[in-house]
Design a protein around this motif. Structure first.
Motif: not given
Ligand code: ATP
Ligand code: MG
Ligand code: ZN
Ligand code: MG
Length: 434
Positions: A122-127, A133-136, A301-304, A418-421
């Protein structure tokens, strides 16, 4: 299985993942832990998630087994060694050798799919906007190719597989077959006949796969003596798989269309052309295994990024009150009480450690669902039932889930890094490319 009469000659190498090595014998498999070769002083501790499946094997058997299977292991997996010290293993039913199989008939086909995460956060939690838009999985592909793990990017997109739309699912499976990586394997009569070799330049041998598949699909349409193109074999195979994945557990499951979910179910990196969906997305039947996996994944629900501050809250609390580890079930046990903590999570953050723990637990369970595999077993129906059948031949099928390891508490901080990388690599390299 008599534990005191174990003979390594009965057991054959079956496969391995990042964490475990599996050997099989008839209708059983043994799943043994692995650990980094350089950590030989610290052999792993078995996480006791499912007590009744854990067996204690004679150490001599385990030692002989590790020698026996060593030469069959792919080189790229050999940075880890099999645990020969604990004697512990999981003893599980062999899902590539389903009980419905009668040895006199055509051997069953089993298809293993590791689908990965099927929705966008959800856009609420991601920077970073790109994450909505693009999946993990698609972003991770760029990262893996940039780091040399795979030579080619896969065009599989999990959001297509989880869409419930037949065309998109067909498309997803076609790309899994073309670039299986560690997301797709085919077993025939319990033997792996199709998989990827990591770091290798070669594509997997599709001709050989089609050679194995052809006899299963010749019966239909009076094709016995007629020609069937490879393309038709492949199409029929994929169609049967889509049918199996959309089938339910026998119940009357409706199709669930949740508008909020639908908006987050299309990945811009997927090369599936949106315009080809003429009648809009369908959604998964609520009694399908894919639906259940997706629901569990969505406990994240919150993303990492939204979860990390809560993880820190728990960490701080444990530093102040180390004895709370047990009560909060940080290392399990993963039992009813654990499930209850997960389900009783308040909807809003009340600032408590209980809320934070529940969200972390939910996240870990979601991670397990993002990492699990499903095994589709296809058993051809008797020939007599297929006469003058149109379309692909009838199979009876079952879908099971495997690889449900709990994720350790501290995997959360690793996930954030890992997510940041992955995201920064995608923005640097991938995002610009089609
Ligand atoms: P990953 O790196 O995906 O987390 P893992 O190390 O946790 O993998 P598993 O996926 O559980 O290990 O097992 C490795 C492989 O062994 C699987 O991909 C599958 O092919 C095979 N396997 C595991 N369990 C079973 C089973 N019950 N029946 C048949 N095959 C199995
Ligand atoms: Mg696995
Ligand atoms: Zn995608
Ligand atoms: Mg695993």
């Amino acid at each position: 299985m008599e534990l005191d009469k174990m003979d390594e000659n009965d057991w054959k190498y079956h496969g391995e993942g990042n964490k475990s090595l599996v050997v099989s014998h008839l209708s059983r498999v043994l799943r043994l832990l692995k650990y980094p070769a350089e950590d030989s002083e610290n052999p792993p501790q078995m996480l006791l998630f499912s007590l009744q499946e854990v067996v204690k094997l004679p150490l001599e058997f385990v030692r002989q087994l590790s020698i026996k299977v060593q030469h069959q292991r792919p080189a790229w997996r050999c940075d880890k060694v099999m645990d020969i010290y604990s004697g512990c293993a999981l003893c599980l039913p062999n899902l590539t050798s389903p009980a419905l199989h009668q040895p006199t008939h055509t051997p069953p086909l089993c298809i293993e799919i590791k689908p990965k995460c099927g929705f966008l956060p959800s856009p609420k939690h991601v920077s970073k906007d790109i994450k909505t838009k693009v999946c993990r999985y698609c972003m991770h592909q760029h990262y893996k190719v940039a780091n040399g793990k795979w030579k080619r990017r896969s065009f599989y997109c999990p959001l297509d597989l989880f869409s419930g739309n037949r065309q998109r699912m067909h498309f997803a499976i076609k790309h899994l077959i073309e670039e299986p990586q560690n997301n797709f394997k085919v077993f025939k009569g319990g033997q792996c006949i199709y998989s990827s070799k990591e770091g290798s330049d070669d594509s997997p041998d599709m001709t050989s796969l089609l050679h194995h598949l052809r006899p299963y699909f010749l019966y239909a349409n009076n094709r016995i003596n007629s020609h069937m193109t490879s393309k038709a074999v492949l199409n029929d195979f994929i169609q049967v798989l889509v049918n199996a994945l959309l089938s339910g557990g026998g119940g009357v499951g409706g199709v669930v269309t949740d508008r909020r979910v639908e908006e987050r179910s299309f990945c811009e990196a997927s090369i599936f052309n949106k315009e080809r969906i003429r009648h809009g997305s369908r959604g998964l039947p609520s009694d399908s295994v894919l639906f259940r996996i997706l629901q569990t994944q969505m406990l994240d629900t919150l993303d990492i990024e939204g979860l990390y501050p809560l993880y820190r809250r728990v960490e701080q609390h444990l530093q102040d009150f180390p004895k709370e580890r047990t009560r909060l079930q940080i290392e399990g046990p993963y039992n009813e009480a654990f499930l209850e903590k997960l389900q009783k999570c308040p909807a809003e953050d009340d600032g408590s450690v209980e809320y934070a723990v529940a969200k972390v637990h939910q996240y870990r369970v979601a991670m397990t669902a993002k990492d699990c595999s499903l095994m589709v077993a296809l058993v051809p129906s008797g020939e007599e039932e297929q006469e003058d059948n149109e379309g692909p031949p009838a199979f009876s099928y079952s879908v099971s889930i495997l690889d449900l390891d709990p994720k350790p508490f501290d995997s959360v901080s690793r996930q954030l890094r890992l997510d940041q990388k992955i995201v920064s690599c995608y923005l640097r390299t991938g995002g610009a490319l089609p």
